[in-house]
Design a protein around this motif. Structure first.
Motif, short mmCIF file in Angstrom:
data_model
loop_
_atom_site.label_atom_id
_atom_site.label_comp_id
_atom_site.label_asym_id
_atom_site.label_seq_id
_atom_site.Cartn_x
_atom_site.Cartn_y
_atom_site.Cartn_z
N SER A 84 -2.42 17.72 -1.42
CA SER A 84 -1.61 16.99 -0.44
C SER A 84 -1.16 15.64 -0.99
O SER A 84 -0.06 15.17 -0.66
CB SER A 84 -2.38 16.80 0.87
OG SER A 84 -3.43 15.86 0.73
N GLU A 85 -1.99 14.99 -1.80
CA GLU A 85 -1.60 13.72 -2.39
C GLU A 85 -0.59 13.91 -3.52
O GLU A 85 0.30 13.08 -3.72
CB GLU A 85 -2.84 12.97 -2.90
CG GLU A 85 -3.78 12.52 -1.80
CD GLU A 85 -3.12 11.59 -0.80
OE1 GLU A 85 -2.25 10.78 -1.19
OE2 GLU A 85 -3.46 11.68 0.40
N VAL A 86 -0.71 15.00 -4.25
CA VAL A 86 0.33 15.34 -5.24
C VAL A 86 1.65 15.59 -4.54
O VAL A 86 2.72 15.11 -4.97
CB VAL A 86 -0.08 16.58 -6.06
CG1 VAL A 86 1.04 16.97 -7.03
CG2 VAL A 86 -1.37 16.33 -6.83
N ALA A 87 1.59 16.32 -3.44
CA ALA A 87 2.81 16.63 -2.68
C ALA A 87 3.42 15.38 -2.07
O ALA A 87 4.65 15.28 -1.94
CB ALA A 87 2.48 17.64 -1.57
N ALA A 88 2.57 14.42 -1.66
CA ALA A 88 3.09 13.18 -1.10
C ALA A 88 3.97 12.45 -2.10
O ALA A 88 5.07 11.99 -1.78
CB ALA A 88 1.93 12.28 -0.66
N LYS A 89 3.51 12.38 -3.34
CA LYS A 89 4.30 11.72 -4.38
C LYS A 89 5.49 12.58 -4.80
O LYS A 89 6.53 12.06 -5.20
CB LYS A 89 3.42 11.39 -5.59
CG LYS A 89 2.34 10.35 -5.29
CD LYS A 89 2.96 9.02 -4.90
CE LYS A 89 1.92 7.93 -4.69
NZ LYS A 89 1.13 8.13 -3.46
N THR A 90 5.34 13.90 -4.71
CA THR A 90 6.48 14.78 -4.98
C THR A 90 7.57 14.55 -3.95
O THR A 90 8.77 14.55 -4.28
CB THR A 90 6.03 16.26 -4.95
OG1 THR A 90 5.04 16.48 -5.96
CG2 THR A 90 7.21 17.20 -5.22
N SER A 91 7.17 14.35 -2.71
CA SER A 91 8.14 14.03 -1.66
C SER A 91 8.85 12.73 -1.96
O SER A 91 10.07 12.62 -1.79
CB SER A 91 7.40 13.93 -0.31
OG SER A 91 8.28 13.55 0.72
N LEU A 92 8.10 11.75 -2.43
CA LEU A 92 8.67 10.44 -2.75
C LEU A 92 9.75 10.55 -3.83
O LEU A 92 10.85 10.01 -3.68
CB LEU A 92 7.56 9.50 -3.18
CG LEU A 92 7.87 8.00 -3.32
CD1 LEU A 92 6.58 7.18 -3.20
CD2 LEU A 92 8.55 7.68 -4.64
N ILE A 93 9.44 11.26 -4.92
CA ILE A 93 10.42 11.33 -6.02
C ILE A 93 11.58 12.25 -5.65
O ILE A 93 12.68 12.10 -6.18
CB ILE A 93 9.76 11.76 -7.35
CG1 ILE A 93 9.29 13.21 -7.31
CG2 ILE A 93 8.63 10.81 -7.72
CD1 ILE A 93 8.86 13.73 -8.68
#
Length: 268
Positions: free
Chosen positions: A162-171
């Motif tokens: 979920s934290e990887v996905a959070a930053k994926t959402s950001l980029i």
């Protein structure tokens, strides 16, 4: 990621501990993204050059967040509700609250009637209004509920992804957004493109698959969907994206990823 955050990272060529621009950029991004006191001397430009690498740093953040969840639920044996509260509180604290600040600023901007200039002006104001508090509550309560629904045996892996996905959402949001001419968010947005997004997606999908097979990949895709949606909303409501918008996409990306993964794990 809020434009209002005061950065304590300044470039010094003679710094003895980091003599590589790449190392400075990555280490500076870690320092910028967490409360870890690395005391890195770098520039925003050097950090922004590694915007595509942000989801990998999200994985590092996820290790800490996942460990807190695993220990709370499986070692100390706290209830799922208390564990969810501790995990979410830790996650927003560990990232310095500035993504959360961006979410609340975006909420204030969305509530304002008027053109995009007025909305951005309100979004960048130091005061927090009803819109910001309301958007925070909505995202927080759904995120809390999703964390509560994670199976105990998989809580570490789900939180990591979920934290990887959070930053994926950001980029992803950065890739599909038009940068506001002023503010630190502009450099991160300008550094992204489709090729770099695809590269990052491939790397994060491998992490997701190794952790949770197809469920992990779906969690990463959730970040892509969330980031694209936030970018679309920003384009319609604000015309431009700012650092606040990017920060909001981080929080919403985590939320969407958690909903997808918990739904798959529980019902499919």
């Amino acid at each position: 990621m809020s434009d209002k955050r005061v950065l304590n990272v300044e470039y010094e060529k003679s710094h003895p501990s980091l003599n590589s621009s790449k190392l400075r950029g990555i280490a500076g991004l870690i320092s910028f993204s967490t409360v870890i006191p690395l005391n890195i001397h770098t520039t925003i430009e050097e950090m922004a050059a590694f915007t595509w690498f942000w989801p990998i740093i999200g994985g590092m953040i996820g290790i800490f967040v996942g460990a807190v969840g695993f220990i709370s639920l499986n070692v100390i044996h706290l209830s799922p509700l208390i564990t969810a509260a501790i995990v979410y509180s830790f996650a927003i604290w560990f990232t310095g609250f500035h993504h959360l600040d961006g979410l609340m600023d975006m909420g204030d901007g969305l509530m304002v009637h008027g053109d995009h200039n007025k909305k951005i002006q309100v979004m960048r104001d130091m005061m927090v209004g009803t819109g910001g508090i309301s958007l925070f509550f909505i995202v927080a309560i759904i995120t809390f509920s999703a964390i509560n629904a994670i199976p105990a045996s998989l809580i570490f892996l789900v939180l990591l992804i979920s934290e990887v996905a959070a930053k994926t959402s950001l980029i992803t949001c950065a890739t599909f957004s038009k940068p506001f001419p002023d503010g630190t968010g502009r450099l991160f947005i300008e550094s992204m493109n489709i090729k770099l997004l695809v590269l990052s997606f491939i790397l994060t999908s491998i992490i997701g698959f190794l952790a949770l097979n197809i469920t992990g990949i779906l969690g990463i895709i959730g970040g892509i969907v969330a980031g694209s949606a936030v970018a679309a909303v920003a384009s319609k409501q604000f015309k431009y994206a700012t650092g606040d918008i990017l920060g909001a996409s981080n929080e919403i990306g985590r939320l969407v990823s958690l909903i997808i993964m918990t739904t798959v794990l529980i019902y499919i």
